[in-house]
Design a protein around this motif. Structure first.
Motif, PDB file in Angstrom:
ATOM      1  N   TYR A  12      36.510  85.752-120.688  1.00 35.99           N
ATOM      2  CA  TYR A  12      36.757  84.360-121.073  1.00 35.99           C
ATOM      3  C   TYR A  12      36.450  83.409-119.919  1.00 35.99           C
ATOM      4  CZ  TYR A  12      38.836  80.703-123.929  1.00 35.99           C
ATOM      5  OH  TYR A  12      39.033  79.586-124.698  1.00 35.99           O
ATOM      6  N   PHE A  13      36.857  83.782-118.698  1.00 44.67           N
ATOM      7  CA  PHE A  13      36.572  82.939-117.540  1.00 44.67           C
ATOM      8  C   PHE A  13      35.066  82.820-117.285  1.00 44.67           C
ATOM      9  CE2 PHE A  13      40.941  83.954-115.519  1.00 44.67           C
ATOM     10  CZ  PHE A  13      41.511  82.923-116.245  1.00 44.67           C
ATOM     11  N   ASP A  14      34.312  83.886-117.601  1.00 43.17           N
ATOM     12  CA  ASP A  14      32.863  83.834-117.418  1.00 43.17           C
ATOM     13  C   ASP A  14      32.209  82.774-118.290  1.00 43.17           C
ATOM     14  OD1 ASP A  14      32.833  85.799-115.501  1.00 43.17           O
ATOM     15  OD2 ASP A  14      32.366  87.427-116.890  1.00 43.17           O
ATOM     16  N   ASN A  15      32.845  82.466-119.428  1.00 42.43           N
ATOM     17  CA  ASN A  15      32.291  81.468-120.339  1.00 42.43           C
ATOM     18  C   ASN A  15      32.670  80.037-119.972  1.00 42.43           C
ATOM     19  OD1 ASN A  15      31.002  83.364-122.044  1.00 42.43           O
ATOM     20  ND2 ASN A  15      32.930  83.797-123.083  1.00 42.43           N
ATOM     21  N   ILE A  16      33.516  79.879-118.983  1.00 35.35           N
ATOM     22  CA  ILE A  16      33.896  78.541-118.516  1.00 35.35           C
ATOM     23  C   ILE A  16      32.889  78.109-117.444  1.00 35.35           C
ATOM     24  CG2 ILE A  16      35.673  77.173-117.361  1.00 35.35           C
ATOM     25  CD1 ILE A  16      37.757  79.012-118.563  1.00 35.35           C
ATOM     26  N   PRO A  17      32.247  76.969-117.592  1.00 37.75           N
ATOM     27  CA  PRO A  17      31.214  76.545-116.640  1.00 37.75           C
ATOM     28  C   PRO A  17      31.735  76.498-115.203  1.00 37.75           C
ATOM     29  CG  PRO A  17      31.229  75.129-118.577  1.00 37.75           C
ATOM     30  CD  PRO A  17      32.438  76.002-118.681  1.00 37.75           C
ATOM     31  N   ARG A  18      30.949  77.040-114.306  1.00 33.90           N
ATOM     32  CA  ARG A  18      31.320  77.015-112.889  1.00 33.90           C
ATOM     33  C   ARG A  18      31.265  75.601-112.316  1.00 33.90           C
ATOM     34  NH1 ARG A  18      31.165  82.124-110.441  1.00 33.90           N
ATOM     35  NH2 ARG A  18      30.495  83.789-111.870  1.00 33.90           N
ATOM     36  N   GLU A  19      30.587  74.703-113.014  1.00 30.30           N
ATOM     37  CA  GLU A  19      30.507  73.322-112.538  1.00 30.30           C
ATOM     38  C   GLU A  19      31.894  72.687-112.432  1.00 30.30           C
ATOM     39  OE1 GLU A  19      28.610  74.628-114.796  1.00 30.30           O
ATOM     40  OE2 GLU A  19      26.599  74.511-113.914  1.00 30.30           O
ATOM     41  N   LEU A  20      32.821  73.135-113.280  1.00 30.41           N
ATOM     42  CA  LEU A  20      34.184  72.614-113.190  1.00 30.41           C
ATOM     43  C   LEU A  20      34.829  73.001-111.865  1.00 30.41           C
ATOM     44  CD1 LEU A  20      35.481  73.393-116.808  1.00 30.41           C
ATOM     45  CD2 LEU A  20      34.734  71.190-115.901  1.00 30.41           C
ATOM     46  N   ASP A  21      34.622  74.248-111.434  1.00 30.73           N
ATOM     47  CA  ASP A  21      35.154  74.694-110.145  1.00 30.73           C
ATOM     48  C   ASP A  21      34.508  73.924-108.994  1.00 30.73           C
ATOM     49  OD1 ASP A  21      36.376  77.872-110.756  1.00 30.73           O
ATOM     50  OD2 ASP A  21      35.175  76.839-112.236  1.00 30.73           O
TER      51      ASP A  21
END
Length: 271
Positions: free
Chosen positions: A157-166
């Motif tokens: 699930y975390f892999d599907n969250i865009p890294r741009e947010l981090d």
């Protein structure tokens, strides 16, 4: 047409057993032990009263709530940190770790029963900490199979969250923990809820480990239901009534969190 027939057949496999459970739970024991009838000839709610007297169902209910809730919450909390690290960082042994976590789901639970029992006995002999026959021991046991699944699901699930947010949070000066709790977790809430519900359901209905690692004071509902069957009689109406009562927390929780549960499983499966 074929699709409709298939759905009807599958629905019958679900509805018919549930209907028999409900009708059996409102029959006197004599009617249950006699010739089968689709409709109860003598309607009674007495089995729902007797289930609390025949066995200490209330004590078993409390044990199941404490053990299942503790195991599910602990597995999710630990899995959040582990999954975020696996998803966001590349470190030595990462592939080995993820492969090991996933491979634990391929083995039947009976293979871990004897090793866990021996470990708990050795811990008691060495440190004087009693784990066999206690709630903490059962909670630790359930973590051995709820935690690997939680890590695997949440990492997907975390892999599907865009890294741009981090990266945006990092530019604003946020640390990794602040980013996790204030940026990533709010987005990942459906996945976290899905893993929490699944872990709770798994621990709630577990029988194998609970039948060996518990005593009368720490016994859970899944094992306690067997006490309605004695050498003298089998209280089928009370078994059905107790099974319905035991199912209430799972059904209510699933209905309340259904949207998040389905969304979490769908997103977590896409990795």
């Amino acid at each position: 047409m074929f699709r409709t027939i298939t759905i009807v057949i599958l629905a019958l496999f679900v509805v018919v057993p549930l209907y028999i459970m409900i009708t059996t739970s409102v029959k006197p024991l004599g009617d249950v032990q006699g010739a089968f009838s689709w409709l109860p000839t003598h309607f009674t709610l007495q089995p729902f009263i007797d289930i609390w007297r025949t066995v200490p169902l209330g004590s078993y209910f409390i044990n199941s709530i404490i053990v299942s809730l503790s195991a599910s919450v602990l597995s999710v909390v630990v899995a959040i940190f582990a999954s975020y690290a696996v998803s966001r960082w590349r470190f030595r042994g990462r592939t080995v770790f993820t492969t090991t976590v996933l491979s634990t789901q391929m083995f039947p639970g009976v293979l871990f029963l004897l090793p866990l029992y021996l470990i708990f006995i050795n811990i008691n002999q060495t440190f004087g900490v009693q784990l066999v026959g206690t709630r903490p021991g059962l909670i630790i046991t359930y973590l051995t199979f709820t935690l690997p699944f939680s890590i695997w699901m949440l990492s997907g699930y975390f892999d599907n969250i865009p890294r741009e947010l981090d990266e945006a949070a990092k530019v604003d000066g946020a640390s990794a923990l602040v980013t996790l709790f204030r940026v990533v977790l709010p987005v990942a809430r459906p996945g976290v809820i899905a893993v929490l519900v699944y872990s709770f359901m798994t621990a709630w209905g577990e029988v194998l480990f609970a039948s060996v690692l518990t005593t009368e004071t720490s016994r859970t509902l899944a094992v306690g239901l067997g006490e309605y069957s004695t050498e003298v009689n089998v209280y089928w109406n009370q078994i059905m009534a107790a099974s319905l009562v035991v199912s209430v927390p799972i059904v209510v929780g699933f209905l309340l969190l259904q949207r998040n549960f389905v969304a979490g499983l769908t997103a977590g499966a896409v990795k």
